[in-house]
Design a protein around this motif. Structure first.
Motif, mmCIF file in Angstrom:
data_model
loop_
_atom_site.group_PDB
_atom_site.id
_atom_site.type_symbol
_atom_site.label_atom_id
_atom_site.label_comp_id
_atom_site.label_asym_id
_atom_site.label_seq_id
_atom_site.Cartn_x
_atom_site.Cartn_y
_atom_site.Cartn_z
ATOM 1 N N VAL A 11 -14.873 -9.386 1.613
ATOM 2 C CA VAL A 11 -15.328 -10.072 0.398
ATOM 3 C C VAL A 11 -15.221 -9.138 -0.801
ATOM 4 C CG1 VAL A 11 -17.373 -11.025 -0.747
ATOM 5 C CG2 VAL A 11 -16.803 -11.724 1.583
ATOM 6 N N THR A 12 -15.664 -7.907 -0.649
ATOM 7 C CA THR A 12 -15.609 -6.979 -1.782
ATOM 8 C C THR A 12 -14.168 -6.587 -2.105
ATOM 9 O OG1 THR A 12 -16.029 -5.102 -0.309
ATOM 10 C CG2 THR A 12 -17.919 -6.076 -1.437
ATOM 11 N N LEU A 13 -13.310 -6.563 -1.104
ATOM 12 C CA LEU A 13 -11.895 -6.300 -1.372
ATOM 13 C C LEU A 13 -11.291 -7.438 -2.193
ATOM 14 C CD1 LEU A 13 -9.501 -4.381 -0.833
ATOM 15 C CD2 LEU A 13 -8.998 -5.780 1.178
ATOM 16 N N MET A 14 -11.660 -8.667 -1.877
ATOM 17 C CA MET A 14 -11.178 -9.808 -2.658
ATOM 18 C C MET A 14 -11.752 -9.786 -4.082
ATOM 19 S SD MET A 14 -9.019 -11.472 -0.896
ATOM 20 C CE MET A 14 -8.489 -9.962 -0.151
ATOM 21 N N MET A 15 -13.025 -9.352 -4.205
ATOM 22 C CA MET A 15 -13.608 -9.212 -5.545
ATOM 23 C C MET A 15 -12.842 -8.159 -6.343
ATOM 24 S SD MET A 15 -17.683 -9.296 -4.574
ATOM 25 C CE MET A 15 -18.142 -8.511 -6.089
ATOM 26 N N ALA A 16 -12.491 -7.062 -5.706
ATOM 27 C CA ALA A 16 -11.748 -6.007 -6.393
ATOM 28 C C ALA A 16 -10.351 -6.479 -6.762
ATOM 29 C CB ALA A 16 -11.678 -4.767 -5.505
ATOM 30 N N ALA A 17 -9.727 -7.243 -5.885
ATOM 31 C CA ALA A 17 -8.399 -7.774 -6.202
ATOM 32 C C ALA A 17 -8.470 -8.728 -7.391
ATOM 33 C CB ALA A 17 -7.814 -8.476 -4.981
ATOM 34 N N ALA A 18 -9.509 -9.545 -7.433
ATOM 35 C CA ALA A 18 -9.682 -10.455 -8.572
ATOM 36 C C ALA A 18 -9.917 -9.663 -9.849
ATOM 37 C CB ALA A 18 -10.840 -11.408 -8.302
ATOM 38 N N GLU A 19 -10.676 -8.585 -9.753
ATOM 39 C CA GLU A 19 -10.923 -7.733 -10.929
ATOM 40 C C GLU A 19 -9.632 -7.086 -11.404
ATOM 41 O OE1 GLU A 19 -12.917 -5.549 -13.857
ATOM 42 O OE2 GLU A 19 -13.842 -7.034 -12.543
ATOM 43 N N ALA A 20 -8.800 -6.629 -10.462
ATOM 44 C CA ALA A 20 -7.568 -5.931 -10.836
ATOM 45 C C ALA A 20 -6.539 -6.877 -11.444
ATOM 46 C CB ALA A 20 -6.978 -5.226 -9.619
ATOM 47 N N THR A 21 -6.507 -8.109 -10.982
ATOM 48 C CA THR A 21 -5.475 -9.037 -11.459
ATOM 49 C C THR A 21 -5.940 -9.906 -12.630
ATOM 50 O OG1 THR A 21 -6.133 -10.671 -9.806
ATOM 51 C CG2 THR A 21 -4.363 -9.127 -9.207
ATOM 52 N N ALA A 22 -7.193 -9.786 -13.017
ATOM 53 C CA ALA A 22 -7.690 -10.567 -14.153
ATOM 54 C C ALA A 22 -7.031 -10.076 -15.440
ATOM 55 C CB ALA A 22 -9.208 -10.437 -14.259
ATOM 56 N N SER A 23 -6.962 -10.945 -16.407
ATOM 57 C CA SER A 23 -6.278 -10.589 -17.658
ATOM 58 C C SER A 23 -6.996 -9.458 -18.403
ATOM 59 C CB SER A 23 -6.162 -11.816 -18.562
ATOM 60 O OG SER A 23 -7.460 -12.309 -18.868
ATOM 61 N N ASN A 24 -8.298 -9.392 -18.307
ATOM 62 C CA ASN A 24 -9.019 -8.310 -18.965
ATOM 63 C C ASN A 24 -9.591 -7.300 -17.950
ATOM 64 O OD1 ASN A 24 -10.911 -9.978 -17.902
ATOM 65 N ND2 ASN A 24 -12.251 -10.010 -19.677
ATOM 66 N N GLY A 25 -9.140 -7.352 -16.713
ATOM 67 C CA GLY A 25 -9.603 -6.433 -15.673
ATOM 68 C C GLY A 25 -8.763 -5.166 -15.643
ATOM 69 N N SER A 26 -9.187 -4.211 -14.840
ATOM 70 C CA SER A 26 -8.448 -2.957 -14.722
ATOM 71 C C SER A 26 -8.524 -2.459 -13.283
ATOM 72 C CB SER A 26 -9.047 -1.900 -15.659
ATOM 73 O OG SER A 26 -10.354 -1.565 -15.239
ATOM 74 N N LEU A 27 -7.656 -1.536 -12.954
ATOM 75 C CA LEU A 27 -7.677 -0.944 -11.619
ATOM 76 C C LEU A 27 -8.920 -0.076 -11.419
ATOM 77 C CD1 LEU A 27 -3.943 0.030 -11.064
ATOM 78 C CD2 LEU A 27 -5.220 -1.837 -10.032
ATOM 79 N N LEU A 28 -9.340 0.579 -12.475
ATOM 80 C CA LEU A 28 -10.564 1.381 -12.374
ATOM 81 C C LEU A 28 -11.771 0.485 -12.102
ATOM 82 C CD1 LEU A 28 -11.973 4.107 -12.583
ATOM 83 C CD2 LEU A 28 -12.203 3.707 -15.034
ATOM 84 N N GLY A 29 -11.844 -0.632 -12.778
ATOM 85 C CA GLY A 29 -12.921 -1.583 -12.529
ATOM 86 C C GLY A 29 -12.881 -2.123 -11.107
ATOM 87 N N ALA A 30 -11.672 -2.367 -10.600
ATOM 88 C CA ALA A 30 -11.525 -2.846 -9.227
ATOM 89 C C ALA A 30 -11.985 -1.790 -8.232
ATOM 90 C CB ALA A 30 -10.070 -3.226 -8.962
ATOM 91 N N LEU A 31 -11.643 -0.540 -8.492
ATOM 92 C CA LEU A 31 -12.053 0.549 -7.606
ATOM 93 C C LEU A 31 -13.569 0.720 -7.621
ATOM 94 C CD1 LEU A 31 -11.128 2.886 -5.765
ATOM 95 C CD2 LEU A 31 -11.135 4.320 -7.804
ATOM 96 N N VAL A 32 -14.149 0.680 -8.808
ATOM 97 C CA VAL A 32 -15.603 0.811 -8.920
ATOM 98 C C VAL A 32 -16.292 -0.367 -8.234
ATOM 99 C CG1 VAL A 32 -17.525 0.769 -10.564
ATOM 100 C CG2 VAL A 32 -15.547 2.229 -10.986
ATOM 101 N N THR A 33 -15.758 -1.558 -8.397
ATOM 102 C CA THR A 33 -16.320 -2.737 -7.740
ATOM 103 C C THR A 33 -16.293 -2.569 -6.232
ATOM 104 O OG1 THR A 33 -15.669 -4.198 -9.542
ATOM 105 C CG2 THR A 33 -16.037 -5.231 -7.406
ATOM 106 N N PHE A 34 -15.169 -2.134 -5.685
ATOM 107 C CA PHE A 34 -15.050 -1.996 -4.235
ATOM 108 C C PHE A 34 -15.967 -0.904 -3.702
ATOM 109 C CE2 PHE A 34 -12.856 -0.438 -0.368
ATOM 110 C CZ PHE A 34 -13.001 -1.586 0.386
ATOM 111 N N VAL A 35 -16.042 0.207 -4.410
ATOM 112 C CA VAL A 35 -16.880 1.313 -3.926
ATOM 113 C C VAL A 35 -18.362 0.972 -4.051
ATOM 114 C CG1 VAL A 35 -17.555 3.704 -4.363
ATOM 115 C CG2 VAL A 35 -15.146 3.089 -4.318
ATOM 116 N N LEU A 36 -18.791 0.467 -5.210
ATOM 117 C CA LEU A 36 -20.214 0.236 -5.433
ATOM 118 C C LEU A 36 -20.756 -1.024 -4.765
ATOM 119 C CD1 LEU A 36 -20.670 1.379 -9.129
ATOM 120 C CD2 LEU A 36 -21.094 2.648 -7.032
ATOM 121 N N TYR A 37 -19.921 -2.031 -4.571
ATOM 122 C CA TYR A 37 -20.376 -3.246 -3.901
ATOM 123 C C TYR A 37 -20.011 -3.273 -2.423
ATOM 124 C CZ TYR A 37 -21.557 -5.602 -8.259
ATOM 125 O OH TYR A 37 -22.130 -5.957 -9.450
#
Length: 81
Positions: A11-37
């Motif tokens: 689930v958190t991997l999918m959340m990170a993928a959604a964060e990375a592919t969002a128009s205003n998302g970033s890879l750093l945000g995806a990494l932080v999401t996956f690590v912290l959640y």
């Protein structure tokens, strides 16, 4: 227990993928999401849930050492000339 951990990491991997592919998302945000959640909370859960098994293993090891020590004759009591 591990099934829940694997499912939550998915689930958190999918959340990170959604964060990375969002128009205003970033890879750093995806990494932080996956690590912290995902990784950090699940690491803590696995550690806490595994503590009874570790405690049993320590007690079993100590009992085996005591049994081994009791079955061997004491070498300190024997004095050689």
């Amino acid at each position: 227990m591990y099934l829940v951990v694997i499912a939550w990491l998915y689930v958190t991997l999918m959340m990170a993928a959604a964060e990375a592919t969002a128009s205003n998302g970033s890879l750093l945000g995806a990494l932080v999401t996956f690590v912290l959640y995902g990784l950090l909370p699940m690491g803590i859960v696995v550690y806490l849930m595994g503590s009874p098994a570790r405690r049993r293993a320590i007690k079993r090891r100590e009992a085996e050492e005591l049994e081994k020590a009791a079955s061997q004759p004491a070498q300190d009591d024997v004095k050689e000339p």
